[in-house]
Motif scaffolding. Structure first.
Motif, PDB file in Angstrom:
ATOM      1  N   VAL B 143      45.719  18.129 -19.483  1.00  0.00           N
ATOM      2  CA  VAL B 143      45.067  19.134 -18.634  1.00  0.00           C
ATOM      3  C   VAL B 143      43.838  18.571 -17.913  1.00  0.00           C
ATOM      4  CG1 VAL B 143      43.744  21.301 -18.704  1.00  0.00           C
ATOM      5  CG2 VAL B 143      46.000  21.163 -19.794  1.00  0.00           C
ATOM      6  N   PRO B 144      42.921  17.834 -18.590  1.00  0.00           N
ATOM      7  CA  PRO B 144      41.742  17.347 -17.864  1.00  0.00           C
ATOM      8  C   PRO B 144      42.109  16.488 -16.653  1.00  0.00           C
ATOM      9  CG  PRO B 144      41.384  17.144 -20.227  1.00  0.00           C
ATOM     10  CD  PRO B 144      42.815  17.544 -20.040  1.00  0.00           C
ATOM     11  N   ASP B 145      43.070  15.581 -16.813  1.00  0.00           N
ATOM     12  CA  ASP B 145      43.450  14.726 -15.685  1.00  0.00           C
ATOM     13  C   ASP B 145      44.056  15.537 -14.538  1.00  0.00           C
ATOM     14  OD1 ASP B 145      42.475  12.538 -16.937  1.00  0.00           O
ATOM     15  OD2 ASP B 145      44.387  11.500 -17.208  1.00  0.00           O
ATOM     16  N   ALA B 146      44.791  16.591 -14.875  1.00  0.00           N
ATOM     17  CA  ALA B 146      45.381  17.422 -13.819  1.00  0.00           C
ATOM     18  C   ALA B 146      44.287  18.178 -13.069  1.00  0.00           C
ATOM     19  CB  ALA B 146      46.393  18.406 -14.416  1.00  0.00           C
ATOM     20  N   ILE B 147      43.302  18.683 -13.803  1.00  0.00           N
ATOM     21  CA  ILE B 147      42.188  19.384 -13.151  1.00  0.00           C
ATOM     22  C   ILE B 147      41.429  18.404 -12.253  1.00  0.00           C
ATOM     23  CG2 ILE B 147      39.992  20.576 -13.522  1.00  0.00           C
ATOM     24  CD1 ILE B 147      41.140  21.708 -16.127  1.00  0.00           C
ATOM     25  N   LEU B 148      41.125  17.215 -12.787  1.00  0.00           N
ATOM     26  CA  LEU B 148      40.303  16.250 -12.041  1.00  0.00           C
ATOM     27  C   LEU B 148      41.039  15.709 -10.819  1.00  0.00           C
ATOM     28  CD1 LEU B 148      38.774  14.474 -15.137  1.00  0.00           C
ATOM     29  CD2 LEU B 148      37.510  15.785 -13.413  1.00  0.00           C
ATOM     30  N   ALA B 149      42.336  15.441 -10.953  1.00  0.00           N
ATOM     31  CA  ALA B 149      43.090  14.957  -9.795  1.00  0.00           C
ATOM     32  C   ALA B 149      43.106  16.022  -8.704  1.00  0.00           C
ATOM     33  CB  ALA B 149      44.508  14.580 -10.204  1.00  0.00           C
ATOM     34  N   GLY B 150      43.258  17.281  -9.095  1.00  0.00           N
ATOM     35  CA  GLY B 150      43.215  18.368  -8.117  1.00  0.00           C
ATOM     36  C   GLY B 150      41.855  18.446  -7.434  1.00  0.00           C
ATOM     37  N   ASP B 151      40.795  18.395  -8.227  1.00  0.00           N
ATOM     38  CA  ASP B 151      39.437  18.423  -7.656  1.00  0.00           C
ATOM     39  C   ASP B 151      39.248  17.293  -6.649  1.00  0.00           C
ATOM     40  OD1 ASP B 151      38.802  20.540  -9.284  1.00  0.00           O
ATOM     41  OD2 ASP B 151      37.746  19.330 -10.783  1.00  0.00           O
ATOM     42  N   ALA B 152      39.724  16.102  -7.007  1.00  0.00           N
ATOM     43  CA  ALA B 152      39.548  14.937  -6.134  1.00  0.00           C
ATOM     44  C   ALA B 152      40.357  15.103  -4.843  1.00  0.00           C
ATOM     45  CB  ALA B 152      39.949  13.660  -6.866  1.00  0.00           C
ATOM     46  N   LEU B 153      41.553  15.690  -4.941  1.00  0.00           N
ATOM     47  CA  LEU B 153      42.356  15.895  -3.719  1.00  0.00           C
ATOM     48  C   LEU B 153      41.683  16.892  -2.779  1.00  0.00           C
ATOM     49  CD1 LEU B 153      46.119  15.889  -4.830  1.00  0.00           C
ATOM     50  CD2 LEU B 153      44.706  13.992  -4.018  1.00  0.00           C
ATOM     51  N   GLN B 154      41.064  17.942  -3.341  1.00  0.00           N
ATOM     52  CA  GLN B 154      40.333  18.859  -2.454  1.00  0.00           C
ATOM     53  C   GLN B 154      39.224  18.087  -1.725  1.00  0.00           C
ATOM     54  OE1 GLN B 154      37.885  23.050  -1.941  1.00  0.00           O
ATOM     55  NE2 GLN B 154      38.400  22.529  -4.019  1.00  0.00           N
ATOM     56  N   ALA B 155      38.504  17.236  -2.462  1.00  0.00           N
ATOM     57  CA  ALA B 155      37.405  16.480  -1.851  1.00  0.00           C
ATOM     58  C   ALA B 155      37.928  15.529  -0.779  1.00  0.00           C
ATOM     59  CB  ALA B 155      36.641  15.709  -2.932  1.00  0.00           C
TER      60      ALA B 155
END
Lengths: 366, 366
Positions: B143-155
């Protein structure tokens, strides 16, 4: 890289230890005044940005910022300290005067929104249950709402900059987006290192992680302030480095205080980091020291936590040189920060506000 | 609001039912060609953007996009269909010609990055384990990696626009950020409605949720394409409405196919939505119909799912008018979409690409 010295005529910033808070009263007062003035101008901008969210997300964000209780009733005012917006505004004022400071208010709010988006998501990932003395958003509203409120705050931060007609806004937006990527990479490294055997974690990895997690946004805040002052790329880079080095100094000191500080003052249980087997900077430095105490520490760290071993573990970190290393490193990072600042700011007198904030950052968890 | 009619000389777009896929072969071919051309120009931009991420986040994102296996080896090419970037490019080309289309490529990639950020996070929240026939990121990386990858794609999406020198880029960035807020609000409403007793959910709420979750980004994609063509605010608004109405038509049809479609063709187990007690549009319309079948349906929906009740439940939705309502609504939304499009595009001939894509959207899950 040799030890950094503060440039001539520039003050060296004292590094706090567990026995002194290291602040000169004048600097502490200056920092407190800057933070209060920052909150006075940034808070309305933040409230407008959060107020633009649709109702359920707005309520979650207002709770997170400490403005409301979970049921929507007003909360006793307990705002964030606004260190990052203060760095934006003070960097802008230092390099561009009061007009630049005023122009940078939306950007300062954007930086604070980004900081809070990462807090919301980090609390979910780290399963942290308390933030600013209140239950974290995910424990009150659930994990999906905490993720969504964080996502929305990142978007609102970028919208603030996209709607800001200032000529620096676009470059600030790109810089802030790059910073988010770095923050995500830092948090990713942090969660990945948690699962690593202590012997496989290198000091470089932990330093890089601390720079990404803690230094990047402080550096970005200073750099964005410089952009709004119309600073040159060289000056912007110097301000970024100033914020980054200050952030690393803060992290080193925070780790030291976590091990040797007074729990009554830190608000953290003694040995909480050790109990969680965290790869803090002094611990990894101690493990990498090649001393007999390092071997003892490695053995202790591989076994499950036992409260009876706490004192022995702390002592092993100290005997392996972890404490001294961290304090020397922190002083060195602070000297580098001052050195970087001196490249962009003509005199120590005009840098007073940024120096007071850097000192403040190293004294407080933020 | 009365029933919408297609403007004179403009085609009405056929609405597929379970017994026909509703596509004229010519339109289907045109849509397929547009999507292939879109992937050819947007894919390199996407790969560069994802390639700029630090190593661990890059690997997660490459897996998500279907370019790599979890271990970093190349994957059999199974890309997303690129409906949203195709809408950006086709809207730009329709209103501004081939130059506008070329200029809009980075913006098209930004829209696709935003879409994928929301997929990463939605899969975490919905605990969905499969996406594009592969295990979802959170099941593979946590879950943490999925959240972080999503956050990074928005950025990264926002950085693409902040670094785009085109005069429309800033307004596109603000619009895309507002759209993210709307997507978050839609997902928030969706998770909140899940916990609501069916009798308390209104049709307006479910329609608003579907518009936010599905319509908003399709509308935003069309609007951004119009911005890159230098369109007027009125034309941009018309393109946004065209995309939104098409998205709602798609959602209505998708819900109908979920209940009455052939599981072999939909790839979904029969009655999966009913088993999960989802408040799909036909179900909520049926519940709100005031018919005896609505009462029967309400009773069935309040009890835990029993496979033996499946046929009876589907029949109750149909007898309460849920199926007819959804099909009439879908046709009406599609007519509105065409009507909106006619306000910005001079002739049905020049609107061919957008009409073909709208028809494609209503035929496929995307």
């Amino acid at each position: 890289m040799g030890r950094a010295d503060a440039p001539e005529r520039w003050p060296s910033i004292p590094i706090p230890t567990e026995s002194t808070d290291g602040a000169s009263p004048a600097d502490a007062q200056e920092a407190a005044a800057i933070l209060a003035e920052t909150r006075a101008v940034v808070d309305p901008e933040l409230r407008t940005a959060v107020g633009s969210l649709p109702a359920p997300l707005r309520r979650i964000a207002r709770y997170h910022f400490g403005w409301e209780q979970a049921d929507g009733t007003p909360a006793a005012d307990n705002p964030g300290k606004a260190v990052r917006p203060a760095l934006v505004l003070t960097a802008a004022a230092t390099l561009g005067g009061p007009e630049a400071r005023t122009a940078a208010v939306p950007a300062a709010a954007a930086v604070e929104l980004i900081h809070n988006f990462t807090l919301l998501h980090d609390d979910v990932m780290d399963r942290d249950t308390t933030r600013r003395h209140r239950p974290t958003v995910w424990t009150v509203f659930g994990v999906p709402d905490a993720i969504l409120a964080g996502d929305a705050l990142q978007a609102v931060a970028q919208r603030l900059l996209a709607e800001d007609p200032h000529p620096a806004a676009t470059e600030a937006a790109a810089r802030l987006a790059s910073c988010v990527v770095e923050l995500c990479a830092g948090q990713q490294a942090d969660t990945a290192l948690e699962g690593c055997p202590p012997a496989e974690v290198t000091l470089d990895e932990v330093l890089a992680m601390a720079e990404a997690k803690t230094g990047a946004l402080l550096g970005c805040a200073c750099a964005i302030g410089a952009l709004y002052a119309g600073a040159s790329p060289r000056e912007v880079a110097a301000l970024d480095a100033f914020g980054r080095e200050s952030g690393l100094a803060f992290q080193l000191i925070d780790d030291v205080i976590g091990l040797w500080g007074d729990p009554g003052r830190t608000g953290k249980a003694a040995g909480a980091d050790l109990a969680a087997r965290k790869k803090t900077l002094p611990v990894v430095a101690a493990l990498a020291s090649g001393t007999p105490a390092a071997e003892e520490l490695a053995e202790l760290y591989e076994a499950p936590y036992d409260k009876g071993d706490l004192e022995r573990t702390v002592l092993a970190v100290e005997r392996a040189g972890g404490r001294d290393w961290a304090q020397v490193q922190a002083a060195d990072r602070m000297a580098r920060a001052v050195q970087e600042l001196s490249r962009a700011v003509p005199s120590p007198e005009s840098a007073g506000g940024l120096l007071a904030l850097a000192e403040y950052v190293t004294r407080r968890t933020s």
